[in-house]
Design an enzyme around this catalytic site. Sequence first.
Site, PDB file in Angstrom:
ATOM      1  N   CYS A  95      38.094 -55.422 -27.577  1.00 43.55           N
ATOM      2  CA  CYS A  95      37.519 -55.962 -29.099  1.00 43.55           C
ATOM      3  C   CYS A  95      38.168 -57.221 -29.253  1.00 43.55           C
ATOM      4  CB  CYS A  95      37.829 -54.852 -30.339  1.00 43.55           C
ATOM      5  SG  CYS A  95      37.256 -53.340 -30.030  1.00 43.55           S
ATOM      6  N   GLY A 119      27.783 -52.479 -31.297  1.00 46.59           N
ATOM      7  CA  GLY A 119      28.725 -53.215 -32.335  1.00 46.59           C
ATOM      8  C   GLY A 119      29.512 -52.275 -33.103  1.00 46.59           C
TER       9      GLY A 119
END
Length: 321
Positions: free
Chosen positions: A135, A77
């Site tokens: 992303c 993450g």
Amino acid sequence: MVTRVTPDLSVQLGRLHLAYPTLMGSGCYGSGIEYAPFVDLARIGAVVLKSVTRQPRLGNPTPRLVHTPAGMLNAIGLQNPGIAWYLEHDVAKYADRPCAMVGSVAGFSIDDYAYVCERLAARAEIDAIELNISCPNVASEGETFACDPALTAKVVRAARATTDKTLIVKLSPNVTDIAAVAREAEAAGADALAVINTVRGMAIDVEAWRPRLGNVTGGLSGAAIRPIAVLAVYEVARAVRIPIVGQGGIETVTDALEFFLAGASAISIGTANFTDPRTPERIVAGLSEYLQRRNLTRIGAIVGRANRGFANRQEYEGDQG
Ligand SMILES: Cc1cc2nc3c(=O)[nH]c(=O)nc-3n(C[C@H](O)[C@H](O)[C@H](O)COP(=O)(O)O)c2cc1C
């Protein structure tokens, strides 16, 4: 008597000259300096640093790693301290770096990428920039930058405008036509392409009846993805003229050679470093030996040789040695 010359393993990625064609994958080798007691960092080309974002990020809920057959799933993450802290506390440590340092930029808007890229590239300790464009873009319902050729073009153009340093754009395999994305990245000003980032995947705990990663899905890396990565390099090499940094499951010199022959000018080692941080040294020694055995004087002589449609012919034209 046969005199053996030491083959030239150096590679040029835009303005960045590397003595060795081996990069360490982002998120897989720290800053490299942590390994200095065990590894001769002067014998690797570059370390790609962990991706950094505009704001600090705590990362995903745990568990973040799952072992899979011949690889691993990760969903870290993008945990990082944010660009401001990073510039103040981390980057100065790289002043005496024994190998090149490539900063990795991630973001959630085009403006994020441009902002972080400009600040990071302005630092003398950072030799080049890699754009991690796997992303989601918050401005377009979370579509992944690297999965849309037009969005890729926009983000690369914005980053390109902020620096003259080498810009490596890291492509995602989670697309139907990676060559189309590669062409857009090249046209928008990328100096090199990193091929590939992790492959989307998932694992389920059959006793608990729930996904094994806190984030549910993750990125698969390691030997399991190598054939996917070799094909991606092969296809991208036919589509662009800029150099490719091939990666995905490289553990041995034979693995590395597959990538060069498919059309990569350099390679990157990620997951293999977790089991053996000396993998880069082993591969550099093996490449040298392989070239000597075949009476070749430089690594460029084998780039794309298994790829008949390879566009980047200047890599090996005229080299018989
Ligand atoms: C634990 C872990 C963390 C990673 N973090 C990043 C990252 O921050 N940025 C990025 O661009 N790639 C990241 N990657 C992807 C690797 O740099 C590499 O491209 C990918 O794992 C494929 O190569 P490999 O099979 O040799 O690991 C990460 C991979 C792993 C396994």
